[in-house]
Design a protein around this motif. Structure first.
Motif, short mmCIF file in Angstrom:
data_model
loop_
_atom_site.label_atom_id
_atom_site.label_comp_id
_atom_site.label_asym_id
_atom_site.label_seq_id
_atom_site.Cartn_x
_atom_site.Cartn_y
_atom_site.Cartn_z
N THR A 315 0.85 -1.25 0.14
CA THR A 315 0.00 -0.01 -0.11
C THR A 315 0.75 1.26 0.04
OG1 THR A 315 -1.53 -1.18 1.14
CG2 THR A 315 -1.84 1.28 1.00
N CYS A 316 1.84 1.06 0.74
CA CYS A 316 2.63 2.39 1.17
C CYS A 316 3.48 2.66 -0.38
CB CYS A 316 3.77 1.88 2.08
SG CYS A 316 4.42 3.20 2.97
N SER A 317 3.77 1.71 -1.14
CA SER A 317 4.47 1.84 -2.28
C SER A 317 3.24 2.23 -3.38
CB SER A 317 5.21 0.48 -2.63
OG SER A 317 5.58 0.52 -4.10
N GLN A 318 2.33 1.51 -3.51
CA GLN A 318 1.33 2.37 -4.46
C GLN A 318 0.88 3.69 -4.34
OE1 GLN A 318 0.47 0.48 -7.20
NE2 GLN A 318 1.83 -0.94 -6.17
N LEU A 319 0.83 4.06 -2.88
CA LEU A 319 0.68 5.60 -2.63
C LEU A 319 1.56 6.20 -3.19
CD1 LEU A 319 -0.47 5.11 1.02
CD2 LEU A 319 -2.04 5.83 -0.69
N GLY A 320 3.01 5.91 -3.21
CA GLY A 320 4.13 6.69 -3.85
C GLY A 320 3.75 6.72 -5.09
N TYR A 321 3.30 5.65 -5.85
CA TYR A 321 2.96 6.12 -7.40
C TYR A 321 1.96 7.18 -7.64
CZ TYR A 321 5.10 1.49 -9.04
OH TYR A 321 5.87 0.67 -9.50
N MET A 322 0.85 7.02 -6.50
CA MET A 322 0.04 8.28 -6.81
C MET A 322 0.52 9.32 -6.50
SD MET A 322 -3.10 6.42 -4.63
CE MET A 322 -3.25 4.67 -4.44
N PHE A 323 1.40 9.50 -5.56
CA PHE A 323 2.05 10.85 -5.37
C PHE A 323 2.96 11.12 -6.52
CE2 PHE A 323 0.81 10.55 -0.89
CZ PHE A 323 0.20 11.60 -0.90
N PHE A 324 3.62 10.27 -7.01
CA PHE A 324 4.49 10.93 -8.14
C PHE A 324 3.81 11.23 -9.32
CE2 PHE A 324 6.35 6.51 -9.10
CZ PHE A 324 6.05 6.49 -10.34
N ALA A 325 2.57 10.54 -9.59
CA ALA A 325 1.75 10.87 -10.64
C ALA A 325 1.32 12.22 -10.41
CB ALA A 325 0.53 9.76 -10.62
N ALA A 326 0.77 12.65 -9.09
CA ALA A 326 0.28 14.02 -8.99
C ALA A 326 1.51 15.10 -9.29
CB ALA A 326 -0.08 13.99 -7.51
N GLY A 327 2.67 14.54 -8.65
CA GLY A 327 3.76 15.30 -8.61
C GLY A 327 4.15 15.82 -10.28
N VAL A 328 4.14 15.03 -11.06
CA VAL A 328 4.33 15.17 -12.57
C VAL A 328 3.44 15.85 -13.10
CG1 VAL A 328 6.15 13.49 -12.87
CG2 VAL A 328 3.80 13.09 -13.42
N GLY A 329 2.13 16.11 -12.32
CA GLY A 329 0.76 17.06 -13.09
C GLY A 329 -0.27 16.12 -13.64
N ALA A 330 0.03 14.77 -13.33
CA ALA A 330 -1.05 13.89 -13.86
C ALA A 330 -2.21 13.54 -12.54
CB ALA A 330 -0.51 12.70 -14.49
N TYR A 331 -2.76 14.61 -12.22
CA TYR A 331 -3.60 14.47 -10.92
C TYR A 331 -4.66 13.22 -11.43
CZ TYR A 331 -1.31 18.62 -10.04
OH TYR A 331 -0.43 19.82 -9.86
N ALA A 408 4.74 9.85 -15.85
CA ALA A 408 6.15 9.98 -15.46
C ALA A 408 7.30 10.22 -16.72
CB ALA A 408 6.62 9.12 -14.34
N TYR A 409 7.20 9.36 -17.49
CA TYR A 409 8.16 9.01 -18.74
C TYR A 409 7.97 10.50 -19.52
CZ TYR A 409 10.80 7.74 -22.73
OH TYR A 409 11.73 7.64 -23.53
N ALA A 410 6.66 10.83 -19.98
CA ALA A 410 6.42 11.79 -20.98
C ALA A 410 6.56 13.33 -20.13
CB ALA A 410 4.97 11.95 -20.98
N ALA A 411 6.68 13.36 -18.62
CA ALA A 411 6.92 14.42 -18.16
C ALA A 411 8.28 15.33 -18.10
CB ALA A 411 6.41 14.59 -16.75
N HIS A 412 8.11 16.49 -18.13
CA HIS A 412 9.46 17.30 -18.45
C HIS A 412 10.02 17.82 -16.95
CE1 HIS A 412 8.51 16.87 -22.43
NE2 HIS A 412 7.20 17.47 -22.01
N SER A 413 9.13 17.71 -15.93
CA SER A 413 9.60 18.18 -14.64
C SER A 413 10.70 17.53 -13.90
CB SER A 413 8.02 18.11 -13.79
OG SER A 413 7.91 16.81 -13.71
N PRO A 414 11.09 18.16 -12.97
CA PRO A 414 12.48 17.60 -12.25
C PRO A 414 12.04 16.21 -11.72
CG PRO A 414 12.16 19.60 -11.71
CD PRO A 414 10.95 19.38 -12.48
#
Lengths: 638, 500
Positions: A315-331, A408-414
């Protein structure tokens, strides 16, 4: 009005079962709470399918008004809250029903059902909030009830400790959140979502003088809010409570630590997308933390032996996925994954509960194995859950997880690249630990005692029916939810902001084919290794652990976070407390303050009068006269 | 209604009740029972009358209402002058409610000198209500200091084994402040020729004089709050006081300091208040963190709650000196909330103390098994103390936090860290007392809450939830008065202070 029902039916159930549980008995408490949840879920479906383009609000009551600070109890219904209401109430209903079977031996059934419903109420209050403070109300509320639920078996010391830990770690995050709200009010002079979000563009580049420096205002706000999200969603650094929280009964793990509470942080970031979109630094931080958590938790999940803890780290790991999705703007991708995850993770937890039930309350996978024939339904649904989790095509997780990786692959953000590669690595491990779980639990030679094996049985229908429904969800939720992530983001009708054109979702659809295939490859690799290690050559893992002793220990001890925090915070706080008390209060203040004076006063009075209660009368009388005399003297001297 | 001297009635009715109890004669058992009944009746009627104050109160007005005035020291311009505004209104109600609850709490636990005990509480009620209604500073002072006497007696006569030490410590601390406060009153009187509080609010003092007056008042209020490092009397006083003594101490007496800052320091000495704000913040932050850490390590339940009181009152003083509506209203809510919650927590300790006569945390464990209703009640107040949503503690804390962030983010950060520490010591306390397995023989036959205990807890439970869910009910009546206070507290141009 439907939305009001969604929120308050669970509360009604909780109150009746909680206060009247003793009077009405177990069965009635179960009926009342499950009934409340069914009504709530029915309303939530009605809200979701009845929602047009226009979001609306239901105002309930004035709450806190002081100066320009105004907050009311208001239910906000837009696409985001409608989706969340739908997920929360549906999954929660199934878990309520499952609990009837799972908890039927327990002496405190009404209390348990009441807590579950109360929890659902707070979660629904959280997702329907119309302002930051109301969101915080729900936020703290779910933290509170999770404390009650984790510590449900309060006679066990480990459960009590886990409950307190969960509460405190969450509180650390809450401090960040509370300060974030304060910063929002400072900048926008309001904490209402509509007012705040509408004014965000005005404040791009504005600075806020806080904590001794001038910082970019929006970045500060987003970072503070995100600290709150990290606590609730168990992200790296504030994750230590989640695995321990498995001390609670299994339905609790399914409800709180899979489908609802831990997703609150993801919801918060999505809800605040109009803020985060203008705070790129904060987004980069979100990406970094999310990706790191996805990777970290997966590594730890590889070596856990407790079936629930494996799923907890997952669960912890999957939440990480959700956050980096949000982080690259893919809310939308993050919320999409939240929604699919809710089904398959609840399924996995409840399935694990069914296994534990079958194995006479055994949770250690090393003492399981070879039971798949006896528990066919549980076995099947666990496969479905694992397939969905790993993201195998047609299963729910496939759609959401792939989209996240592609974004994440397509994003240009840091940190987008960092997130992508750690995400792929975590995907390999996800498949590995999922099939490790399946193989160790169900296959191989039985390792439990003959006594336990004799009792292995499939769970009753009251438990298997919710499992089957969730399994259906774990298969079809992905396909059915696809409109959520259409490229334009139109689906959300403004509830989620994606500022850039073309949207990140659009770009994600155009990544090279090899990138789209990479997650599948990762799955195949993970499952293959799991087969090799736990079916074909079961002696291999032991040898590997022996050879890489340090790595194994490092992972088994969860990267030593608990030990670190204990040394850094817990023990110093206790030592400091004792020091301040003994040296500060007693040694310094009292010694040179009142005790010196009091001691001498006592010496004098002891000689004068014997210490008995009558003495005090005299003293008080003298004092009263003294005060009166003093006043009189001053007054008449003038 | 307005023709009635309602405030005077509420102030002096308890005194009349006390006088009546003094007259009771006869068999000791009968005297005790009659004293209890008369006290209960008096306190109940007083409480109901005080509710009428709320009914009559006009929330849209910012000035003093229900004002009564009578000549007292003719020729000296010192008068009997009482009234309430939005700041004092709920503190008056808190006093009358607390007294009523104290009498219920003592119903069975006090068996010696019952008559005197009830008299002490009723006299104290007169003083408490009087102090919040007084609009003449001399009158205020008399009530303010008068409270010490019954409190001193309650600790000294009905207290625990070290009661004499505690009573003395309590007395010495407060005496120090009182003397300085008296001097400040005299200085103000000499300058302005009046002791009328509204007139003094309008008076202007030079910055130089404000500094001295402020410090003199601070000495008195800081001890009452209590602020760090003037707090060490509180744990001792609480530990030795009988349960009702702790209840009234935590419930009302600690609010006198905060009320003093709001009624005198801010409106009368605005420049000095602004000047000393960083000083107050520093002491308050130290209080929040220091006493929270100390509370963590306590082994005595009452001491733990006493230390937590200091931490919570630190939040109150921070809120008062934010000088914005959010912070000040938050601090008043926090005062009321603390009054209800800590009173209830001391009652929770009292419930088990009455049963097995120990306050040591280690003597307990697993009470949830035997006393589910008690466990639930304790839980509610524990959570309110921690500041969880739907309770009054949440509203007060978050308002102060957001309020102070507007002024100083560091202070907000440190105050917020108290949220974590506060949760730590309360949850740990609860876990050790209520949770766990019930293994101790001494606890095996404990009974759950009795009817009179439930009656005492019930209003507190309702109010804590009401204030948490619908705080508007309390915030609206105080809004106008707080706004008015803030205009008074607008400091004169800073240039006057540049020389300092």
């Amino acid at each position: 009005m439907l939305a009001t029902g969604v929120v308050f039916f669970p509360l009604l159930g909780a109150i009746i079962a909680g206060l009247g549980g003793r009077l009405i008995g177990d069965r009635a408490a179960q009926l009342v709470t499950c009934g409340g949840m069914v009504l709530s879920a029915a309303c939530a479906w009605g809200v979701l399918f009845g929602l047009g383009e226009e979001p609306y609000k239901i105002e309930l009551l004035r709450w806190i008004h002081a100066g320009t600070f105004e907050t009311d109890w208001t239910i906000r219904v837009d696409m985001l809250s409608a989706i969340m209401m739908f997920v929360v109430s549906t999954v929660s209903t199934l878990i309520h029903i499952y609990s009837i079977g799972y908890m039927h031996h327990d002496p405190s059934v009404p209390r348990f059902m009441s807590y579950l419903s109360l929890f659902t109420f707070f979660m629904l209050a959280l997702v329907t909030a119309d302002n930051f403070l109301q969101l915080f109300f729900g936020w703290e509320g779910v933290g509170l009830v999770s404390y009650l639920l984790i510590g449900f078996w309060y006679t066990r010391p480990s459960a009590c400790a886990a409950a307190i830990k969960a509460f405190l770690v969450n509180r650390v995050g809450d401090v960040g959140f509370a300060l974030g709200i304060a910063a929002v009010y400072l900048l926008f002079d309001s904490v209402e979502f509509d007012v705040v979000f509408a004014r965000v563009p005005e404040f791009v580049g504005a600075t806020l003088t806080v904590f001794g420096g001038d910082f970019d205002a929006l970045t500060v706000i987003c970072l503070l809010l995100f600290i709150g999200a990290m606590g609730k969603s168990a992200q790296l650094g504030l994750h230590t409570w989640l695995p321990d929280a498995m001390e609670g009964p299994t339905p609790v793990s399914a409800l709180i630590h899979a489908a609802t509470m831990v997703t609150a942080g993801v919801f918060l970031v999505a809800r605040c997308s109009p803020l985060f979109e203008y705070a790129p630094t904060a987004l980069a931080f979100v990406t970094f933390i999310g990706a790191s958590t996805a990777f970290f938790a997966a590594t730890v999940g590889l070596v856990q032996n407790d079936i629930k803890r494996v799923i907890a780290y997952s669960t912890c790991s999957q939440l990480g996925y959700m956050f980096f999705a949000a982080g690259v703007g893919a809310y939308p991708a993050a919320i999409f994954h939240l929604y699919t995850h809710a089904f398959f993770k609840a399924l996995l937890f409840l399935g694990a509960g069914s296994v534990i039930h079958a194995m006479s309350d055994e949770q250690d996978m090393r003492k399981m194995g070879g039971i798949w024939r006896q528990v066919p339904i549980t076995y099947t649904v666990m496969w479905i859950g694992s397939l969905a989790l790993a993201g195998v095509p047609i299963f729910a997780g496939y759609y959401s997880k792939d989209l996240i990786l592609e974004s994440a692959y397509a994003a240009h953000s840091p940190f987008a690249g960092y997130a992508f590669w750690l995400g792929i690595a975590a995907a390999v491990m996800t498949a590995l630990y999922s099939w490790r779980l399946l193989f160790m639990t169900f296959h191989g030679t039985p390792r439990a005692s003959a006594e336990v094996m004799h009792h292995v049985h499939e769970s009753p229908p009251i438990m298997t029916v919710p499992l089957i429904i969730l399994a259906v969800g774990a298969v079809f939720a992905g396909i059915l939810g696809l409109p959520m992530v259409e490229a334009s983001g139109e689906f959300w009708h403004g509830a989620i902001l994606m500022r850039h054109e073309p949207t990140i979702i659009e770009e994600a659809h155009h990544v090279p084919l090899v990138i789209k295939l990479l997650p599948l490859l990762a799955d195949a690799l993970g499952i293959g290794v799991a087969y090799l290690f736990y079916i074909a050559r079961p002696e291999l893992p032991g040898q590997l652990a022996a050879r890489l002793q340090w790595l194994y220990r490092f992972l088994l001890n969860k990267w030593y976070f608990d030990e670190l925090y204990d040394a850094l915070f817990v023990r110093p706080a206790k030592a400091l407390g004792t020091l301040l008390w003994q040296a500060g209060d007693v040694g310094l203040i009292d010694r040179f303050g009142p005790n010196g004076v009091a001691a001498s006063a006592l010496v004098v009075t002891r000689r004068a009068v014997r210490l008995q209660s009558g003495f005090v009368y005299h003293y008080a009388f003298a004092m009263l006269i003294g005060v009166a005399l003093l006043v009189t003297w001053y007054l008449f001297r003038l | 209604m307005s023709e009635w001297p309602l405030l005077s009635l509420v102030i002096f009715l308890p005194l009349a009740g006390a006088g009546f109890i003094m007259l009771i004669r006869g068999e000791p058992a009968v005297v005790n029972q009659n004293a209890r009944s008369v006290a209960l009746w008096t306190a109940s009627i007083t409480f109901l009358l005080s509710l009428l104050i709320w009914v009559d109160f006009d929330p849209s007005r910012s000035d003093f209402q229900l004002v009564e005035r009578a000549e007292w020291f003719t020729g000296f311009n010192i008068n009997y002058h009482v009234g309430v505004d939005g700041i004092s209104l709920f503190l008056v109600l808190l006093s009358t409610l607390t007294t009523l609850i104290c009498i219920l709490v003592s119903w069975e636990s006090i068996q010696v000198r019952v008559k005197e005990y009830m008299v002490a509480f009723l006299v104290m009620e007169t003083f408490m209500v009087g102090v919040f209604c007084a609009l003449d500073i001399v009158l205020f002072y008399l009530f303010f200091e008068g409270i010490l006497i019954p409190m001193f007696l309650i600790i000294g006569i009905w207290g625990g084994p070290r009661r004499i030490y505690s009573a003395f410590k309590f007395f010495l601390y407060t005496l120090l402040g009182s003397v300085l406060f008296l001097i400040a009153i005299l200085a103000m009187y000499l300058q302005t020729g009046t002791t009328d509080i509204p007139s003094l609010m309008a008076a202007e003092f030079t910055p130089e004089m404000q500094i001295w007056l402020w410090l003199a008042m601070f000495a008195s209020f800081a001890v009452k709050v209590p602020m760090w490092p003037f707090h060490t009397w509180l744990p001792d006083a609480h530990v030795e006081a009988p349960t009702a003594g702790s209840v009234v101490l935590a419930g009302v007496l600690l609010k006198l300091g905060g009320y003093g800052f709001l009624r005198f320091s801010l409106p009368m000495l605005p420049d000095a208040s602004a000047y000393f704000t960083p000083f107050i913040y520093t002491l308050s932050i130290v209080a929040v963190i220091y006493t929270s850490l100390v509370a963590l390590m306590q082994t005595d339940m009452k001491k733990l709650i006493a230390y937590s009181s200091v931490a919570h009152m630190g939040i109150v003083t921070i809120g008062i000196f934010t000088l914005n509506p959010l912070g000040i209203q938050g601090s008043i809510i926090q005062m009321l909330s603390h009054g209800l919650v800590s009173a209830a927590l001391f009652m929770c300790v009292g419930v088990v103390y009455d049963r097995i006569h120990s306050r040591e945390i280690a003597s307990y464990g697993g009470l949830a098994e035997r006393m589910p209703l008690y466990a639930t009640t304790f839980m509610l107040f524990m959570l309110a103390s921690v500041g969880l949503p739907a309770t009054s503690g949440f509203v007060g804390e978050i308002m102060v936090l957001i309020g102070v962030f507007q002024v100083n983010s560091w202070v907000a950060l440190f105050a917020a860290s108290g949220m974590v520490l506060g949760a730590a010591y309360m949850l740990w306390l609860y876990r050790r007392v209520i949770f766990g397995a019930l293994t101790k023989d001494s606890l095996a036959r404990l009974g759950d809450l009795r009817p009179h205990e439930m009656a005492a807890f019930a209003p507190l439970v309702l109010l804590v939830l009401l204030m948490g869910l619908w705080p508007t009910l309390f915030l609206d009546p105080m809004a106008a008065s707080v706004d008015h206070l803030l205009t008074q507290a607008q400091q004169t141009p800073v240039s006057q202070f540049a020389g300092r």
